[in-house]
Scaffold this motif. Sequence first.
Motif, mmCIF file in Angstrom:
data_model
loop_
_atom_site.group_PDB
_atom_site.id
_atom_site.type_symbol
_atom_site.label_atom_id
_atom_site.label_comp_id
_atom_site.label_asym_id
_atom_site.label_seq_id
_atom_site.Cartn_x
_atom_site.Cartn_y
_atom_site.Cartn_z
ATOM 1 N N ASP A 107 0.888 -1.162 0.000
ATOM 2 C CA ASP A 107 0.000 0.000 0.000
ATOM 3 C C ASP A 107 0.923 1.208 0.000
ATOM 4 N N LEU A 108 1.117 1.813 -1.170
ATOM 5 C CA LEU A 108 2.214 2.762 -1.361
ATOM 6 C C LEU A 108 1.986 4.109 -0.692
ATOM 7 N N CYS A 109 0.788 4.648 -0.800
ATOM 8 C CA CYS A 109 0.476 5.981 -0.244
ATOM 9 C C CYS A 109 -0.579 5.780 0.831
ATOM 10 N N ALA A 110 -0.178 5.170 1.935
ATOM 11 C CA ALA A 110 -1.132 4.486 2.807
ATOM 12 C C ALA A 110 -1.752 5.320 3.918
ATOM 13 N N ALA A 111 -1.102 6.373 4.398
ATOM 14 C CA ALA A 111 -1.642 7.110 5.544
ATOM 15 C C ALA A 111 -2.962 7.787 5.176
ATOM 16 N N PRO A 112 -3.892 7.893 6.127
ATOM 17 C CA PRO A 112 -3.775 7.498 7.544
ATOM 18 C C PRO A 112 -4.012 6.015 7.820
ATOM 19 N N GLY A 131 2.961 -1.306 4.355
ATOM 20 C CA GLY A 131 2.259 -0.031 4.311
ATOM 21 C C GLY A 131 3.282 1.090 4.298
ATOM 22 N N ASN A 132 3.255 1.919 3.272
ATOM 23 C CA ASN A 132 4.267 2.968 3.124
ATOM 24 C C ASN A 132 3.625 4.346 3.069
ATOM 25 N N GLU A 133 4.342 5.317 3.625
ATOM 26 C CA GLU A 133 3.907 6.707 3.563
ATOM 27 C C GLU A 133 5.136 7.594 3.486
ATOM 28 N N LEU A 134 5.128 8.526 2.533
ATOM 29 C CA LEU A 134 6.282 9.395 2.288
ATOM 30 C C LEU A 134 6.511 10.397 3.410
ATOM 31 N N LEU A 155 4.650 -4.510 7.742
ATOM 32 C CA LEU A 155 5.817 -3.656 7.868
ATOM 33 C C LEU A 155 5.381 -2.260 7.450
ATOM 34 N N VAL A 156 5.684 -1.237 8.262
ATOM 35 C CA VAL A 156 5.346 0.143 7.932
ATOM 36 C C VAL A 156 6.634 0.889 7.617
ATOM 37 N N THR A 157 6.670 1.538 6.449
ATOM 38 C CA THR A 157 7.865 2.233 6.002
ATOM 39 C C THR A 157 7.570 3.683 5.663
ATOM 40 N N ASN A 158 8.650 4.459 5.525
ATOM 41 C CA ASN A 158 8.568 5.900 5.278
ATOM 42 C C ASN A 158 9.508 6.228 4.114
ATOM 43 N N ASN A 159 9.052 5.885 2.897
ATOM 44 C CA ASN A 159 9.921 5.993 1.729
ATOM 45 C C ASN A 159 9.231 6.591 0.520
ATOM 46 N N MET A 160 10.056 6.980 -0.467
ATOM 47 C CA MET A 160 9.556 7.422 -1.758
ATOM 48 C C MET A 160 9.275 6.201 -2.626
ATOM 49 N N LEU A 173 0.751 -7.559 -5.421
ATOM 50 C CA LEU A 173 -0.324 -6.569 -5.463
ATOM 51 C C LEU A 173 0.211 -5.236 -4.964
ATOM 52 N N VAL A 174 -0.047 -4.182 -5.727
ATOM 53 C CA VAL A 174 0.323 -2.829 -5.315
ATOM 54 C C VAL A 174 -0.925 -1.955 -5.373
ATOM 55 N N LEU A 175 -1.207 -1.279 -4.286
ATOM 56 C CA LEU A 175 -2.288 -0.292 -4.245
ATOM 57 C C LEU A 175 -1.664 1.097 -4.255
ATOM 58 N N VAL A 176 -2.032 1.896 -5.253
ATOM 59 C CA VAL A 176 -1.610 3.297 -5.307
ATOM 60 C C VAL A 176 -2.862 4.153 -5.159
#
Length: 470
Positions: A107-112, A131-134, A155-160, A173-176
């Motif tokens: 989940d690329l742009c996941a927040a909140p 789950g990732n959020e820039l 796993l929660v990440t903070n990346n581009m 699977l990728v959710l954008v």
Amino acid sequence: MNFPPDFISSVRPLLGSETELFLSALSGDASVSLRLNPSKAVRNPMESVFPSKRVPWSQWGLYLEERPAFTFDPLFHAGYYYVQEASSMFVEHVVRELVTEPAVCLDLCAAPGGKSVSLLSALPEGSLLVGNELVRQRAHVLSETISKLGYANVLVTNNMAKDFSAFPHLFDLVLVDAPCSGEGMFRKDEIAVEEWSMQNVEMCAVRQRDILNDIWPALKPGGLLIFSTCTYNTLENEENAFWIARELGAEFVSVTTDKGWGVSSSLDKRVKGYRFFPHKTQGEGLFVTILRKAEAGAEDATVGGQRVRSKNKKKPLPFMKDRSAYANLLLHPDSFIFMEDGNRIFALPVEYSEVIVTLNERLKTVSMGIELGEKKGKDFIPSHMLAMSRELNLSAYPIYEVVYEEAVSYLRRESIILADAPKGYLILTYKGEPLGFVKNIGNRANNLYPNEWRIRSGHLPEKKAEIFTP
């Protein structure tokens, strides 16, 4: 509500004679909806929530007749449910229909965290969610949301987006859920109306293509991309969806819908997509399309059964050989590998332990698996994530059940007095559900609730803020 003239002009060609109905609905009140957490709703089942009705495209979604003070409901903080906009729950329907085997999902742009919540409830058992959020602050909000749900396979990440190019073909699977101009949120967010402009729409459309192009290598051949926005214009929706198919090499995939849901089809015949309009569906604006990445000419990057390679293969994996001190904390310790990172102890799902460690090496990790706690001298301080986990072994610590007022006091991170409770670390529960840990020292209990999560609002509402019937 006064909408920008350019916005009204942009929707008339899309909706024609329905434009006035649409604008009228967009000026009205938004519905109130939430998603129950299937891993915790056993003790207070869906039937005990009232007054409510089901969200038709979601197994766990409910509409409420009015908006209670969720902030003051202890079960909200315990992860029993997540307050989520109903249209966005459509992601659950998509995943439940198309993903039938355990998958590695991003989940690329996941927040909140709303769509991550949907993914976790719909992915087959044995899947992994990244789950990732820039934005760093928003990444911590995402981690809080997911931690309260109690899942370990995250796993929660903070990346581009481009940072994931280091992992070619990793994700099934990728959710954008792409950053957009936010037209679908107009009746919930006045600032979105004030900031809207055609220039912003065009900027968002370009930014979305950059994100999609950057993340594309990480999707495996034959993998699925779910592309969504909460906006109405075709520039950010159908045109970008068609661009994905044409430029990146993908074909559109359909899912079934019921006519009674009021979901509209794509406004472009070249694109298979799903639209939610407020005059047709009970929810906010949403566009969703699903594409399958072409398989021809692509090579799988699988290495040794894992689709990622450790940065330093000669470096031993940081797994604990002796886990006896921590195994009793979990219901199914054999399903996990225990890891020590500094003074912190983690439990990682066995089947994804090496993948998680490798991702942790190369990405900016916010949280992973289950954080069990922290060693401090001879003491071991249990983590709040452990208290929230559905893997928590409730017999590992003494339990102390609190009443409503005590629960809210704890969630404010105030000191509380526990009568006749044993000394040491205790699990506080409310209606049988863990709220977190305290350390009882006799005359009072040290509150271990995370300071950054505490309730900051003022006075308690006159009526108990509970959505579950007694």
